[in-house]
Write an enzyme that holds these catalytic residues in place. Structure first.
Site, short mmCIF file in Angstrom:
data_model
loop_
_atom_site.label_atom_id
_atom_site.label_comp_id
_atom_site.label_asym_id
_atom_site.label_seq_id
_atom_site.Cartn_x
_atom_site.Cartn_y
_atom_site.Cartn_z
N MET A 12 0.83 -1.21 0.00
CA MET A 12 0.00 0.00 0.00
C MET A 12 0.86 1.26 0.00
O MET A 12 0.70 2.13 -0.85
CB MET A 12 -0.90 0.02 1.24
CG MET A 12 -1.92 -1.09 1.30
SD MET A 12 -3.15 -0.98 -0.01
CE MET A 12 -4.09 0.46 0.50
N ASP A 31 12.09 2.73 5.21
CA ASP A 31 11.52 1.38 5.34
C ASP A 31 12.67 0.46 5.71
O ASP A 31 13.81 0.68 5.28
CB ASP A 31 10.88 0.94 3.99
CG ASP A 31 9.98 -0.28 4.14
OD1 ASP A 31 8.76 -0.15 3.93
OD2 ASP A 31 10.49 -1.38 4.47
N THR A 93 -3.69 0.02 9.62
CA THR A 93 -4.87 -0.51 10.32
C THR A 93 -4.43 -0.98 11.70
O THR A 93 -3.65 -1.93 11.81
CB THR A 93 -5.49 -1.68 9.54
OG1 THR A 93 -5.76 -1.25 8.21
CG2 THR A 93 -6.78 -2.14 10.21
N ARG A 120 -10.16 -0.05 0.18
CA ARG A 120 -9.84 -0.57 -1.16
C ARG A 120 -8.50 -1.32 -1.13
O ARG A 120 -7.95 -1.59 -0.08
CB ARG A 120 -9.89 0.52 -2.23
CG ARG A 120 -11.25 1.24 -2.27
CD ARG A 120 -11.37 2.24 -3.38
NE ARG A 120 -12.68 2.88 -3.33
CZ ARG A 120 -12.92 4.15 -3.64
NH1 ARG A 120 -11.94 4.93 -4.07
NH2 ARG A 120 -14.13 4.65 -3.55
N LYS A 168 -12.68 1.93 10.12
CA LYS A 168 -11.92 0.94 9.34
C LYS A 168 -12.17 -0.48 9.87
O LYS A 168 -12.28 -1.44 9.10
CB LYS A 168 -10.43 1.28 9.42
CG LYS A 168 -9.48 0.26 8.81
CD LYS A 168 -9.61 0.18 7.30
CE LYS A 168 -8.57 -0.78 6.72
NZ LYS A 168 -8.88 -1.14 5.34
N ASN A 171 -15.48 -1.64 8.63
CA ASN A 171 -15.37 -1.95 7.20
C ASN A 171 -14.66 -3.29 6.97
O ASN A 171 -15.12 -4.14 6.20
CB ASN A 171 -14.59 -0.83 6.50
CG ASN A 171 -14.39 -1.09 5.02
OD1 ASN A 171 -15.29 -0.88 4.23
ND2 ASN A 171 -13.22 -1.58 4.64
N ASN A 172 -13.53 -3.48 7.68
CA ASN A 172 -12.75 -4.70 7.42
C ASN A 172 -13.42 -5.95 7.98
O ASN A 172 -13.21 -7.05 7.46
CB ASN A 172 -11.33 -4.55 7.97
CG ASN A 172 -10.48 -3.81 6.96
OD1 ASN A 172 -10.99 -3.02 6.18
ND2 ASN A 172 -9.18 -4.07 6.95
N TYR A 173 -14.22 -5.77 9.02
CA TYR A 173 -15.00 -6.91 9.52
C TYR A 173 -15.79 -7.51 8.35
O TYR A 173 -15.67 -8.70 8.04
CB TYR A 173 -15.92 -6.48 10.66
CG TYR A 173 -16.98 -7.50 10.97
CD1 TYR A 173 -16.62 -8.76 11.41
CD2 TYR A 173 -18.33 -7.24 10.78
CE1 TYR A 173 -17.57 -9.74 11.66
CE2 TYR A 173 -19.29 -8.20 11.03
CZ TYR A 173 -18.90 -9.45 11.47
OH TYR A 173 -19.84 -10.41 11.70
N LYS A 237 -4.55 -10.52 11.25
CA LYS A 237 -4.26 -9.44 12.22
C LYS A 237 -5.49 -8.55 12.41
O LYS A 237 -5.89 -8.24 13.53
CB LYS A 237 -3.07 -8.61 11.70
CG LYS A 237 -2.69 -7.43 12.54
CD LYS A 237 -2.83 -6.03 11.99
CE LYS A 237 -3.02 -5.73 10.57
NZ LYS A 237 -3.17 -4.33 10.20
P1 NAD Z 1 3.10 -4.63 3.68
O1 NAD Z 1 3.50 -5.72 4.60
O2 NAD Z 1 3.09 -4.86 2.21
O3 NAD Z 1 3.99 -3.33 3.95
C1 NAD Z 1 4.48 -2.95 5.19
C2 NAD Z 1 5.81 -2.21 4.98
O4 NAD Z 1 6.29 -1.75 6.23
C3 NAD Z 1 6.89 -3.13 4.39
O5 NAD Z 1 7.55 -2.47 3.32
C4 NAD Z 1 7.86 -3.34 5.57
O6 NAD Z 1 9.19 -3.54 5.18
C5 NAD Z 1 7.69 -2.04 6.33
N1 NAD Z 1 8.01 -2.14 7.76
C6 NAD Z 1 7.64 -3.10 8.64
N2 NAD Z 1 8.10 -2.78 9.88
C7 NAD Z 1 8.75 -1.61 9.74
C8 NAD Z 1 9.43 -0.76 10.67
N3 NAD Z 1 9.52 -1.08 11.98
N4 NAD Z 1 9.99 0.38 10.22
C9 NAD Z 1 9.92 0.71 8.89
N5 NAD Z 1 9.30 -0.06 7.96
C10 NAD Z 1 8.72 -1.18 8.40
O7 NAD Z 1 1.64 -4.17 4.18
P2 NAD Z 1 0.53 -3.37 3.33
O8 NAD Z 1 -0.33 -4.36 2.61
O9 NAD Z 1 1.19 -2.24 2.63
O10 NAD Z 1 -0.36 -2.81 4.55
C11 NAD Z 1 0.07 -1.72 5.38
C12 NAD Z 1 -1.08 -1.37 6.31
O11 NAD Z 1 -2.23 -1.02 5.53
C13 NAD Z 1 -1.52 -2.53 7.22
O12 NAD Z 1 -1.92 -2.02 8.46
C14 NAD Z 1 -2.70 -3.12 6.47
O13 NAD Z 1 -3.58 -3.81 7.34
C15 NAD Z 1 -3.32 -1.88 5.86
N6 NAD Z 1 -4.10 -2.04 4.62
C16 NAD Z 1 -3.72 -2.91 3.63
C17 NAD Z 1 -4.47 -3.01 2.47
C18 NAD Z 1 -4.08 -3.94 1.34
O14 NAD Z 1 -4.94 -4.21 0.48
N7 NAD Z 1 -2.86 -4.42 1.29
C19 NAD Z 1 -5.62 -2.23 2.31
C20 NAD Z 1 -5.96 -1.33 3.30
C21 NAD Z 1 -5.20 -1.24 4.45
#
Ligand code: NAD
Length: 295
Positions: A12, A31, A93, A120, A168, A171-173, A237
């Site tokens: 994301m 990151d 989230t 989304r 959120k 929604n996610n539920y 999670k």
């Molecule tokens: P992801 O695992 O793809 O990305 C997380 C990123 O954070 C990774 O690049 C990781 O290297 C980095 N990271 C982890 N720990 C770290 C730290 N301590 N310091 C710096 N960087 C760190 O996850 P995602 O799918 O991008 O989701 C991110 C958030 O958004 C989550 O909370 C998820 O629940 C939420 N979300 C995801 C989606 C989806 O469709 N993927 C949609 C809406 C919300």
């Protein structure tokens, strides 16, 4: 122009930060994985050595991290170094308790706070078409708005700090349990030996259909793509956060509890890294039927 610090460049965050850069926002990124950092540097972002230096260089810091543990640790390092008058936006989230604690810690430092979790999928984030559920004061919301508009196409101000996170979880539920319900329904269709295309046509013609089945699944598991847009690990999670927050609010969610354990089983079998639509394959294996595919 605001100076943006963006932490968490995964499925994301990578797309969202790229959209901010394309709109010319000056940006520093961080990151623990160097690969997405290099991609952002290629389009003009600066790489931060650590969270503290990113905090000192930014007027607005954004976190898009996996869950509460990463967010709480990162936000503590941010708030120790951000100047009063700056703004922290958490888009991850997390649970209401984590968000409420962040809002209070930010206020104590004179830093504004907005929770803006994202609706989304990763493909929408790439295209700048995310939906944001925002909690924050009117002034902090107004300050975040140009950034949200650069990353998304739909923005809802849900209320004060914490209202975004709570919305959120509601929604996610629904979005996540639909995956398990769809998986069970389509495994039954397979068990009956029915034609997938015909079954889907029927479901889409009645109230049985839903966004996962109609929008997400045809582009993911049903065409054989189980690479994670939203991973089973993250869905598990979220269901855990939802149950914990619901219990705290004394709201029973029996279906969420059952769905969470189905996701637990998928993780126990080593499928946590797959897209959440791959719950179809997990369920079909359980039922001893071949996972269906379109075409
Ligand atoms: P992801 O695992 O793809 O990305 C997380 C990123 O954070 C990774 O690049 C990781 O290297 C980095 N990271 C982890 N720990 C770290 C730290 N301590 N310091 C710096 N960087 C760190 O996850 P995602 O799918 O991008 O989701 C991110 C958030 O958004 C989550 O909370 C998820 O629940 C939420 N979300 C995801 C989606 C989806 O469709 N993927 C949609 C809406 C919300």
């Amino acid at each position: 122009m605001e100076k943006i610090g963006f932490i968490g460049l995964g499925n994301m965050g990578g797309g969202m930060a790229s959209n901010l850069r394309r709109k010319q926002f000056p940006m520093m990124v961080y990151d623990i994985n160097p690969r997405p950092v290099a991609m952002l540097v290629e389009i003009g972002a600066e790489s931060a050595d650590d969270v503290a230096s990113l905090a000192r260089a930014s007027s607005i810091a954004i976190t898009m991290l996996p869950g509460p543990r990463e967010v709480a640790a990162t936000a503590a390092a941010l708030l120790a170094n951000m100047a009063p008058g700056s703004l922290l936006i958490d888009m991850s989230t997390v649970d209401p308790e984590t968000t409420d604690a962040l809002a209070a810690a930010a206020a104590a430092k004179g830093v504004g706070f907005v929770d803006a979790p994202v609706g989304r999928l990763a493909a929408h984030a790439q295209r700048g078409e995310s939906l944001f559920m925002v909690g924050g004061s009117p002034a902090d919301f107004a300050r975040a708005m140009p950034l949200l508009e650069a990353m998304g196409s739909t923005i809802h101000h849900c209320g004060g700090p914490g209202a975004g996170t709570r919305t959120k979880l509601v929604n996610n539920y629904l979005a996540i349990i639909l995956c398990q319900l769809n998986a069970e329904a389509l495994s039954l269709s397979q068990g009956f030996g029915l034609n997938l295309e015909t079954t889907l046509e029927v479901l889409h013609g009645t109230t049985a259909t839903n966004g996962q089945l109609k929008v997400n699944w045809p582009n993911k598991v049903l065409k054989g793509d189980t690479a994670p847009g939203f991973a089973i690990d993250l869905a598990h999670k979220d269901l855990s956060l939802i149950l914990q927050a619901a219990n705290a609010a004394r709201v029973p969610l029996p279906v969420a509890a059952a769905a969470r354990e189905a996701f637990s089983a998928a993780r126990a079998q080593g499928h946590g890294g797959l897209d959440f639509s791959a719950m179809l394959d997990v369920q079909c294996r359980l039922a001893g039927v071949t996972p269906p595919r379109l075409g």
